[in-house]
Design a protein around this motif. Structure first.
Motif: not given
Ligand SMILES: [Mg+2]
Ligand SMILES: Nc1ncnc2c1ncn2[C@@H]1O[C@H](COP(=O)(O)OP(=O)(O)O)[C@@H](O)[C@H]1O
Length: 275
Positions: A47-49, A91-93, A170-172
Motif C-alpha cells: 500500500k505504501t509503495v 505520511f503514515q507516522e 493519506y497513508d494510514s
Molecule cells: Mg504502509
C-alpha cells in the motif's frame, strides 16, 4: 487548461521488485476526479509503495504511471518536484519535522515549492487558515513532541492541504489511534474532500474509515459529518475500494461489491457497519 476529462491517477500494468520480492504485481487502475479511493490490504501488501509510486518517489520496473495526465517516466526530477506540489501527502507516522515548530512545519510546502510562488506575506495567513481547519490554530509555536499523536496527525493534514492540492494521499491516517480520535481524523478528511472537492486515496486497515468516506458527507451548515441521504447530494464524488494482496490488486469496486465478495482474504477487511 485541461479540457479533456482524464484520470487524476492512472496505473497501467505497474510492477515493482525489491530484491527478489515482487512488491507490485501488474497493477492497473484509474482514479477519476472527485473519487475517494480506499486502499485496504495486509501489512506488507504494497500500500505504501503504491502511494510512493504515484508520487514518483519510487520508480516501477515496468508499466506506466500518469498523474494529472502526465506520464511520470517522461518527467525529470525538477518536473516531478513541481508535479508533487499539486499532491498533498499525509505520511503514515505524520512525518513532521521534530526540530521545526508547528507553524514552520505547515509553512514548509508553501516555502519550498517554487511553482506555487507564495508571496511571503501570505504564508502566515495560509498556515493559520490551514491549522484552524484542523482546529489547532493555538499550536503555532509548539513543537511536534508537545502534541498528542492525534494532534500530530491533524498537523500532518494541515500541512498536506495548505497548498490546496487537487489530490491528497493519506497513508494510514488512523493507524494507532483510538476510535474517537480516528473518527475526528476521518471527519477532517471528509471535510477536506467535500469543501475543497479534492480527489483522495486513503490507505487504512479500518473498514469504518472507508464506510465513512462512502456514506457520509460534510455539512458546512452544522460543521458535522452526516450520513448521506438518498437525495443525491453527493453526486460529485464516489468511493471505490481496492484490496491489495502481496502486491496484487485482488479487488476493485464499490462498497456493495466489496461486501458481497466471498474470498476470505478480501472479506477479512469487511465489517458491516455498526451505525
Ligand atoms: Mg504502509
Ligand atoms: N525500500 C524498500 N526496500 C526493500 N523492500 C521494501 C522497501 N519498501 C518496502 N519494501 C517491501 O515491500 C513490501 C510492501 O511494503 P509496503 O508498501 O510498505 O507495505 P504496506 O502495505 O504495509 O504499506 C514489504 O514486503 C516491504 O518489506
Amino acid at each position: 487548461m485541461e479540457t479533456v476529462r482524464q484520470p487524476v491517477v492512472k496505473f497501467e500494468n505497474v510492477s515493482l521488485r525489491f530484491d527478489d520480492q515482487l512488491v507490485l504485481d501488474s497493477i492497473s487502475f484509474e482514479v477519476w476526479p472527485g473519487q475517494s479511493r480506499i486502499l485496504l490490504g495486509a501489512a506488507g501488501s504494497g500500500k505504501t509503495v503504491l502511494l510512493k509510486v504515484a508520487l514518483g518517489l519510487v520508480k516501477p520496473d515496468s508499466g506506466s504511471v500518469s498523474v494529472f495526465g502526465q506520464d511520470l517516466r517522461k518527467l525529470g526530477e525538477r518536473e516531478l518536484f513541481d508535479l508533487r506540489s499539486r499532491i498533498g501527502m499525509v505520511f503514515q507516522e505524520g512525518g513532521l519535522f521534530d526540530s521545526l515548530t508547528i507553524e514552520e512545519n505547515v509553512a514548509y510546502p508553501l516555502l519550498n515549492q517554487r511553482v506555487l510562488h507564495c508571496p511571503p506575506e501570505e504564508v502566515r495567513p495560509k498556515v493559520e487558515e490551514s491549522l484552524s481547519f484542523v482546529e489547532l490554530e493555538h499550536t503555532l509555536d509548539k513543537f511536534p513532541s508537545e502534541l498528542s499523536g492525534g494532534m500530530r496527525r491533524r498537523v500532518g493534514i494541515a500541512r498536506a492541504v495548505v497548498t490546496e492540492p487537487p489530490l491528497v494521499l493519506y497513508d494510514s491516517p488512523t493507524a494507532g489511534l483510538d476510535p474517537i480520535t480516528s473518527y475526528t481524523i476521518m471527519a477532517l478528511i471528509l471535510k477536506q474532500r467535500d469543501l475543497k472537492r479534492t480527489t483522495c486515496m486513503i490507505v487504512t486497515h479500518r473498514y469504518q474509515d472507508g464506510d465513512m468516506m462512502a456514506n457520509y458527507v460534510y455539512n458546512p451548515r452544522t460543521g458535522q459529518a452526516e450520513p448521506t441521504g438518498s437525495d443525491g447530494d453527493r453526486a460529485f464524488q464516489s468511493t471505490v475500494f481496492m484490496v491489495l494482496r502481496e502486491g496484487r490488486l485482488v479487488f476493485e469496486g464499490t462498497q456493495d461489491e466489496l461486501e458481497s465478495v466471498r474470498d476470505p482474504y478480501v472479506s477479512k477487511f469487511v465489517k458491516r457497519s455498526e451505525h
